[in-house]
Design an enzyme around this catalytic site. Structure first.
Site, PDB file in Angstrom:
ATOM      1  N   SER A  36       0.850  -1.188   0.000  1.00 50.46           N
ATOM      2  CA  SER A  36       0.000   0.000   0.000  1.00 50.46           C
ATOM      3  C   SER A  36       0.885   1.236   0.000  1.00 50.46           C
ATOM      4  O   SER A  36       1.948   1.237   0.622  1.00 50.46           O
ATOM      5  CB  SER A  36      -0.904   0.014   1.234  1.00 50.46           C
ATOM      6  OG  SER A  36      -1.710   1.175   1.262  1.00 50.46           O
ATOM      7  N   LYS A  90     -15.255  -5.171  -4.794  1.00 49.64           N
ATOM      8  CA  LYS A  90     -16.257  -4.616  -5.704  1.00 49.64           C
ATOM      9  C   LYS A  90     -16.077  -3.097  -5.812  1.00 49.64           C
ATOM     10  O   LYS A  90     -15.632  -2.458  -4.845  1.00 49.64           O
ATOM     11  CB  LYS A  90     -17.668  -4.980  -5.237  1.00 49.64           C
ATOM     12  CG  LYS A  90     -18.114  -4.335  -3.908  1.00 49.64           C
ATOM     13  CD  LYS A  90     -18.715  -2.969  -4.119  1.00 49.64           C
ATOM     14  CE  LYS A  90     -19.000  -2.255  -2.832  1.00 49.64           C
ATOM     15  NZ  LYS A  90     -19.447  -0.873  -3.012  1.00 49.64           N
ATOM     16  N   ASP A 168     -21.295   3.296  -6.146  1.00 52.11           N
ATOM     17  CA  ASP A 168     -20.449   2.466  -5.290  1.00 52.11           C
ATOM     18  C   ASP A 168     -21.306   1.698  -4.289  1.00 52.11           C
ATOM     19  O   ASP A 168     -21.177   0.474  -4.180  1.00 52.11           O
ATOM     20  CB  ASP A 168     -19.388   3.301  -4.577  1.00 52.11           C
ATOM     21  CG  ASP A 168     -18.481   2.453  -3.712  1.00 52.11           C
ATOM     22  OD1 ASP A 168     -17.561   1.814  -4.249  1.00 52.11           O
ATOM     23  OD2 ASP A 168     -18.710   2.412  -2.478  1.00 52.11           O
TER      24      ASP A 168
END
Length: 308
Positions: A36, A90, A168
């Site tokens: 990250s 997702k 979203d």
């Protein structure tokens, strides 16, 4: 069988709230690394990029990609080219075409690709699907309204082009509806509301139908305050079905028919392990296709600017 050596890419809120606890409780996995730009995970090797992580830790079997969708394709392709199974948060990507390309690449390499629709694993979703399969559906209404400041504070990526905006959370509703209804839907009309200072919508209304002319409507809004609304209501010959709380509770004519504690992410990781062991993939693009169709067909209206 030995545990799947898994790594996380993109260490943000969803990883800390959902992915880390789900992996920790599943004996099919051993978390061995994370990558990250900003976050780290305690107890494992951490890297600034997926490329550095894959080079330094060749024992990785699978990666779970949790960065914003605009950046997921390159990371997924890098992982697949390195021979790793891939879990996609997702939505699985920023476009349909890039996910189709990843699916083709995974198949060519004998790897598993998982488009994870977490709301499909909400406790009452399968019960709702069974109920609807046994009756005649007259109409369906989806109401998915929440407070963006509560759920996505200071997340600028979600307002950028490709960040999906209200879709979203709205795609969670679409992932459930495309799973529980017996026939495929298609959009007939849509209206999208864009804040004048943003590149993604804050609200949307959508009309759907199917080959049998079923009427399905959806209202998505990110400006809800107070009680949040994540409901799917179906009028049927067997009574009114209400799938509420994002799929956690099922009621028929006002009486609770199914309710259990939420276990969405543990179920996702269970499914990912299953497809890895079975040497297959699970990539359903129906929810993302509906979002693309809404952008294609939707009338656009500009509304007042939004500021966190």
């Amino acid at each position: 069988m030995p545990p799947i050596q898994i790594a996380l890419v993109g260490v943000g809120k969803i990883v800390r709230d959902q992915h880390l606890p789900a992996i920790a409780k599943n004996g099919d996995y051993r978390l061995i690394a994370a990558a990250s730009r900003h976050g780290t995970v305690d107890g494992v090797d951490n890297f600034k990029s997926i490329e550095a992580m894959l080079e330094a830790v060749p024992a990785i079997d699978a990666v779970s990609l949790c960065m914003p969708p605009q950046y997921r394709y390159e990371a997924a392709r890098t992982a697949l080219e390195a021979g790793k199974h891939v879990f996609l948060e997702k939505p699985p990507g920023a476009t349909l075409s890039e996910v189709a390309d990843l699916e083709s690449l995974a198949a060519s390499k004998g790897l598993s690709l998982f488009a994870s629709w977490h709301s499909r694993y909400a406790p009452a979703v399968e019960a709702a699907k069974s109920f609807l399969a046994a009756t005649t559906i007259r109409d369906v209404k989806i109401v998915w309204k929440e407070d963006v400041r509560q759920w996505h504070p200071n997340q600028e990526w979600i307002w950028a082009a490709g960040g999906l905006g209200i879709f979203d959370p709205g795609i969670n509703a679409l992932s459930i509806v495309t799973h529980i209804l017996p026939r495929p839907l298609f959009i007939t009309a849509a209206a999208l509301e864009f804040p004048e200072n943003r590149d993604a919508p804050i609200a949307a209304t959508i009309a759907f139908t199917d080959a049998d002319k079923l009427a399905v409507s959806a209202e998505f809004d990110w400006r809800q305050t107070g009680k949040q609304s994540w409901d799917i209501v179906a009028q049927t010959d067997a009574g009114e079905m209400v799938l509420s709380e994002g799929g956690a509770k099922l009621s028929i004519d006002g009486k609770i028919a199914h309710e259990e504690p939420e276990q969405e992410y543990p179920m996702l990781y269970k499914r990912f392990a299953e497809i890895i062991r079975a040497k297959t993939s699970d990539v359903d693009l129906a929810p993302l296709r509906h979002v693309a169709d809404a952008f294609m067909l939707g009338r656009r209206k500009f509304v007042e600017a939004f500021h966190d």
